[in-house]
Design a protein around this motif. Structure first.
Motif, PDB file in Angstrom:
ATOM      1  N   TRP A  23     -37.269  89.163   8.369  1.00  0.00           N
ATOM      2  CA  TRP A  23     -36.608  87.620   8.774  1.00  0.00           C
ATOM      3  C   TRP A  23     -36.286  87.829  10.008  1.00  0.00           C
ATOM      4  O   TRP A  23     -36.354  86.709  10.731  1.00  0.00           O
ATOM      5  CB  TRP A  23     -35.284  87.704   7.636  1.00  0.00           C
ATOM      6  N   ALA A  34     -40.773  78.643   8.957  1.00  0.00           N
ATOM      7  CA  ALA A  34     -41.123  78.505   7.494  1.00  0.00           C
ATOM      8  C   ALA A  34     -40.664  79.528   6.717  1.00  0.00           C
ATOM      9  O   ALA A  34     -40.443  79.377   5.545  1.00  0.00           O
ATOM     10  CB  ALA A  34     -42.589  78.146   7.432  1.00  0.00           C
ATOM     11  N   ILE A  35     -40.569  80.788   7.426  1.00  0.00           N
ATOM     12  CA  ILE A  35     -39.913  81.862   6.519  1.00  0.00           C
ATOM     13  C   ILE A  35     -38.726  81.803   6.036  1.00  0.00           C
ATOM     14  O   ILE A  35     -38.300  82.292   4.797  1.00  0.00           O
ATOM     15  CB  ILE A  35     -40.472  83.389   7.365  1.00  0.00           C
ATOM     16  N   HIS A  37     -37.404  79.343   4.782  1.00  0.00           N
ATOM     17  CA  HIS A  37     -37.329  78.520   3.248  1.00  0.00           C
ATOM     18  C   HIS A  37     -37.768  79.593   2.206  1.00  0.00           C
ATOM     19  O   HIS A  37     -37.815  79.074   1.112  1.00  0.00           O
ATOM     20  CB  HIS A  37     -38.205  77.185   3.631  1.00  0.00           C
ATOM     21  N   GLU A  38     -38.435  80.504   2.644  1.00  0.00           N
ATOM     22  CA  GLU A  38     -39.198  81.600   1.760  1.00  0.00           C
ATOM     23  C   GLU A  38     -37.852  82.638   1.313  1.00  0.00           C
ATOM     24  O   GLU A  38     -37.826  83.091   0.340  1.00  0.00           O
ATOM     25  CB  GLU A  38     -40.379  82.349   2.321  1.00  0.00           C
ATOM     26  N   VAL A  39     -36.923  82.896   2.200  1.00  0.00           N
ATOM     27  CA  VAL A  39     -36.158  84.092   2.161  1.00  0.00           C
ATOM     28  C   VAL A  39     -34.476  83.578   1.920  1.00  0.00           C
ATOM     29  O   VAL A  39     -33.757  84.568   1.713  1.00  0.00           O
ATOM     30  CB  VAL A  39     -36.308  85.248   2.918  1.00  0.00           C
ATOM     31  N   ILE A 127     -33.771  87.201  -2.066  1.00  0.00           N
ATOM     32  CA  ILE A 127     -33.415  85.652  -1.417  1.00  0.00           C
ATOM     33  C   ILE A 127     -31.974  86.356  -0.745  1.00  0.00           C
ATOM     34  O   ILE A 127     -31.210  86.833  -1.345  1.00  0.00           O
ATOM     35  CB  ILE A 127     -33.091  84.795  -2.464  1.00  0.00           C
TER      36      ILE A 127
END
Length: 313
Positions: A23, A34-35, A37-39, A127
């Protein structure tokens, strides 16, 4: 068909550390938004952040990070230490960069800056769902020349705003009493004397308030308590994070400014509150090292050491 083995606590903490490093390394340092929105959970909230407005969820974090990356195009966030326990990760962080564009209303100064911070994230099932961040915003703004050089902090006295040596910190072997000693430290703070819980060779790393050893740490406590006789440090037991001989602490300090003057300001009778994160190294039942990051912007503005956003002190 084989049944997968349950994930051990150590595996979970290592996974959480890896996620934290991904992160910070790829979003803060490489701008791979964009990462986020993944984590980042859509419901994630940031607590603290040196007074910066941060909206909920990944878009809020992207907005915060882009503000820094736009103002400091060569900026980099480095981690000195990472510890984890359960679903919590705590880190000692340092931002370094050159102020080349507008930053929260401050025009480009061309100054190279250092900003230390402590971050705490709660991670559930891969998350990030909550974050707590304290940073030396005052020190950085003083380096940029947009805040007066008041208070005891390192930047106000033309001293290094870095955490100091060593530049990389690792957990040592603990003996299981780290959280109890951390709580004893908070109690000693509230009693107005840190000495009983400090090791003889105690060292402090506190660019925001300038303390470097036991005498200077006790001097800061004495000044704060003289200004706010009812001052209390209330730590959050749910945010005690221990790994080896290190323990992270987060809490709030509250008091009424009706005592002695503080760093050039006069008592205003106001209720003053500021948050603080720190990491303590425990050795033989004493605090041997302390990395501390208080929200001095809230402290200074509440006490009138600096004017508030509206311009009054």
């Amino acid at each position: 068909m084989t049944t997968p083995e349950p994930t051990s606590a150590s595996n979970i903490t290592e996974q959480n550390k890896a996620l934290f490093n991904r992160w910070f390394g790829r979003v803060w340092n490489s701008g791979e938004y964009a990462i986020a929105h993944e984590v980042i959970s859509p419901r994630m909230r940031v607590h603290g952040a040196g007074g910066q407005p941060v909206e909920q969820g990944p878009d809020g974090l992207v907005g915060l990070i882009s503000t820094w990356r736009d103002a400091f195009p060569d900026g980099r966030m480095d981690s000195t230490l990472l510890i984890a326990e359960g679903d919590l990760v705590a880190a000692l962080l340092t931002w370094r960069g050159t102020h080349q564009a507008e930053f929260y209303g401050a025009p480009a100064s061309g100054q190279s800056v250092v900003c230390t911070s402590i971050g705490i994230d709660r991670i559930e099932n891969g998350i990030i769902v909550d974050g707590w961040g304290e940073l030396d915003m005052v020190g950085m703004m003083q380096q940029m020349g947009v805040m007066p050089k008041v208070g005891p902090g390192a930047s106000a006295h033309e001293q290094s705003a870095e955490w100091g040596s060593p530049t990389e910190v690792r957990p040592g072997e603990g003996r299981g009493d780290e959280k109890a000693v951390a709580q004893a430290f908070v109690e000693a703070f509230n009693a107005g004397n840190l000495t009983p819980v400090l090791a003889e060779d105690y060292r402090e790393f506190n660019p925001a308030l300038g303390a470097r050893d036991a005498d200077e740490a006790n001097e800061i406590v004495a000044e704060l308590r003289a200004a706010m006789p009812d001052l209390q440090y209330r730590h959050d037991p749910g945010l005690l994070i221990a790994e080896g001989d290190l323990v992270a602490v987060h809490g709030v300090l509250i008091g009424t400014y009706n005592g002695a003057g503080l760093w050039g300001s006069k008592p205003n009778g106001q209720y003053v509150a500021w948050t603080q994160s720190e990491i303590l190294r425990i050795r033989d039942g004493k605090v041997a090292e302390r990395w501390s990051c208080p929200d001095v912007l809230s402290l200074y503005q509440g006490a009138g050491v600096l004017p508030t956003a509206g311009g009054t002190s």
